[in-house]
Structure formats: structure tokens, C-alpha cells
Design a protein around this motif. Structure first.
Motif, short mmCIF file in Angstrom:
data_model
loop_
_atom_site.label_atom_id
_atom_site.label_comp_id
_atom_site.label_asym_id
_atom_site.label_seq_id
_atom_site.Cartn_x
_atom_site.Cartn_y
_atom_site.Cartn_z
N ILE A 114 0.82 -1.21 0.00
CA ILE A 114 0.00 0.00 0.00
C ILE A 114 0.86 1.27 0.00
N ALA A 115 1.86 1.34 0.86
CA ALA A 115 2.68 2.55 0.96
C ALA A 115 3.42 2.87 -0.34
N SER A 164 3.95 6.02 -5.32
CA SER A 164 3.99 6.07 -6.78
C SER A 164 2.96 7.07 -7.32
N SER A 165 1.77 7.03 -6.74
CA SER A 165 0.70 7.92 -7.20
C SER A 165 0.95 9.37 -6.79
N ASN A 166 1.29 9.58 -5.52
CA ASN A 166 1.42 10.95 -5.00
C ASN A 166 2.66 11.67 -5.52
N ILE A 212 8.66 3.97 -5.57
CA ILE A 212 7.91 4.35 -6.77
C ILE A 212 7.85 3.18 -7.74
N MET A 213 8.96 2.49 -7.94
CA MET A 213 8.99 1.36 -8.86
C MET A 213 8.09 0.23 -8.38
N ILE A 214 8.18 -0.10 -7.08
CA ILE A 214 7.34 -1.17 -6.53
C ILE A 214 5.87 -0.78 -6.60
N GLY A 215 5.58 0.47 -6.26
CA GLY A 215 4.19 0.93 -6.29
C GLY A 215 3.61 0.95 -7.69
N ALA A 270 -0.59 0.36 13.65
CA ALA A 270 -1.09 1.69 13.97
C ALA A 270 -1.28 2.51 12.70
N ASN A 271 -0.35 2.40 11.76
CA ASN A 271 -0.46 3.11 10.49
C ASN A 271 -1.63 2.60 9.66
#
Length: 237
Positions: A67-68, A73-75, A113-116, A183-184
Motif C-alpha cells: 500500500i505505501a 507512486s501515485s502521490n 515508486i517502482m514497486i508501487g 497503527a499506520n
């Protein structure tokens, strides 16, 4: 336990849940010893401590690291030197964007970024990103059920005590997030307190409260810190 009682410095009647998934043979023995010692101290202060199982914790690290990076990657796509962020000039638009991101993004950022991008690409979106979000939703449900029974959830902050700079490889560093990632993923306020030393190095005690209970968590943390401080104080001669 009421807010007034917490402000008065007492922990008596506080309900604390201890997820068994936070404690395993892979944890450093010194960390486990200090956390259990802290739990014993809280029991003597009148805290009601009970173990529980939250199975989704086991999938927290893998879920988070899908998810992170996908969100990164998107942001971070907007940081192209045109709309946002500084710019490194190039011979063309593509060359400028390439040089900007190559020079101004660090190694970890580029890796995420690459993984996302991979996780969000066609053919993998459902298999990775959607599945990770489903696990996240399951985790949120489990933790909400736990907070219906307990005021606070408690565990180690890290599987190991403080370590030397460069002493762990990248995979080991990511596994250090095992106890704090829930928690995150659940949006729960959390705080880490020092609860002792293992081989002369600090050990963290991790406290979590239900979403929106930030003030209550801080009140509990203050009382816990006071209780642990008293337990470590040497007896009067």
C-alpha cells in the motif's frame, strides 16, 4: 477508567490488551524480558492485563509495503519539476523530468515508486493492491473489536533494541516496523516509551489507542511512564 482518574495519575482499572502476535521466538530475548517486566509493573499498579489474538498482525509488513509504495507512486508523480518541486534543466521535456527525478529522488523513494507502479499496473492491481486493502480492512475490524474490550493495546516497539548505524540490511530494517505498522494501517494513535535496557541499549514499549483517542493515549502514556520510572528507582537506604 475515567479521564479524571488518569489525570490524577492512577492506572487502576485500565484495561490493557496484549496481542500474542507481538511476541514470538524471533524477538530479541532482552526486549521480551524488559517488556514483560513493564507489564508486571503495570499489573502491580492495578492495570487489568489480558492476552488476545489479532491474526492480521502477521500480514502487516507485507500489506504495508504494497500500500505505501502504491501511494508513493501515485502521490509523487506530481513532482516532475513543472507542477511541483525543484527542477533540473534538460534538453527536452522528457530529459528534464528524467534528470529531475534521477537527481532529486533518493534511493528508497525511487525503489518505492517502482514497486508501487508495479503493484498498480494492469494485471497486478487486483492481485496485489486490492488484496492488500482487503487485509487492511480486516485488520481495522479486528483492532476495532479489540478496542471495544480494551482501553489500550500494548507490545514492543521493535523486535530488537537500538542497533548500530548500518548494522542491519534493508530487509531487516523493514521488519523492524512489524510492531508499529498496525497503527499506520488502522489509523490508531500510538506512542513509544522507554521501558528499560537490553545489553545496555534502549527498549521501546508501544501503546496504541482507538482512532480519535489521542488525548487519552497521552494521559495513559504519562501515567505508564511515571509507573515505570518508579519501578526503576533504587530503594532508599
Amino acid at each position: 477508567i475515567s479521564a479524571a482518574e488518569l489525570k490524577g495519575g492512577t492506572l487502576r482499572g485500565l484495561r490493557v490488551g496484549v496481542p500474542t502476535e507481538f511476541f514470538s521466538d524471533t524477538m530479541d530475548a532482552g526486549v521480551l524480558s524488559e517488556v514483560h517486566r513493564a507489564i508486571d509493573t503495570l499489573k502491580r499498579e492495578g492495570v487489568e492485563v489480558e492476552e488476545l489474538s489479532l491474526p492480521s498482525i502477521l500480514y502487516g509488513v507485507t500489506t504495508y509495503y504494497i500500500i505505501a509504495p502504491a501511494e508513493a507512486s501515485s502521490n509523487l508523480a506530481r513532482f516532475d519539476g513543472i507542477r511541483f518541486g525543484p527542477r533540473v534543466e534538460g534538453a527536452s521535456h522528457v530529459d528534464m523530468v528524467e534528470k529531475t527525478r534521477a537527481r532529486l529522488f533518493g534511493h528508497e523513494v525511487k525503489a518505492r515508486i517502482m514497486i508501487g507502479t508495479y503493484a498498480l499496473s494492469a494485471g497486478y492491481y487486483d492481485a496485489y493492491y486490492i488484496r492488500a486493502q482487503q487485509v487492511r480492512a480486516k485488520m481495522a475490524q479486528e483492532f476495532q473489536s479489540a478496542f471495544d474490550r480494551f482501553d489500550i493495546l500494548l507490545g514492543p516497539t521493535s523486535p530488537v533494541p537500538a542497533f548500530k548505524l548500518g548494522g542491519l540490511d534493508p530487509i531487516q530494517l523493514k521488519m523492524l516496523d512489524y510492531c508499529t505498522i498496525p497503527a499506520n494501517l488502522t489509523g490508531s494513535p500510538a506512542i513509544s516509551l522507554n521501558c528499560g535496557l537490553a545489553e545496555g541499549l534502549p527498549v521501546g514499549l508501544h501503546l496504541m489507542a482507538a482512532p480519535g483517542q489521542d488525548e487519552r493515549l497521552l494521559q495513559v502514556a504519562y501515567c505508564v511512564e511515571q509507573a515505570l520510572g518508579e519501578s526503576r528507582r533504587p530503594p532508599l537506604p
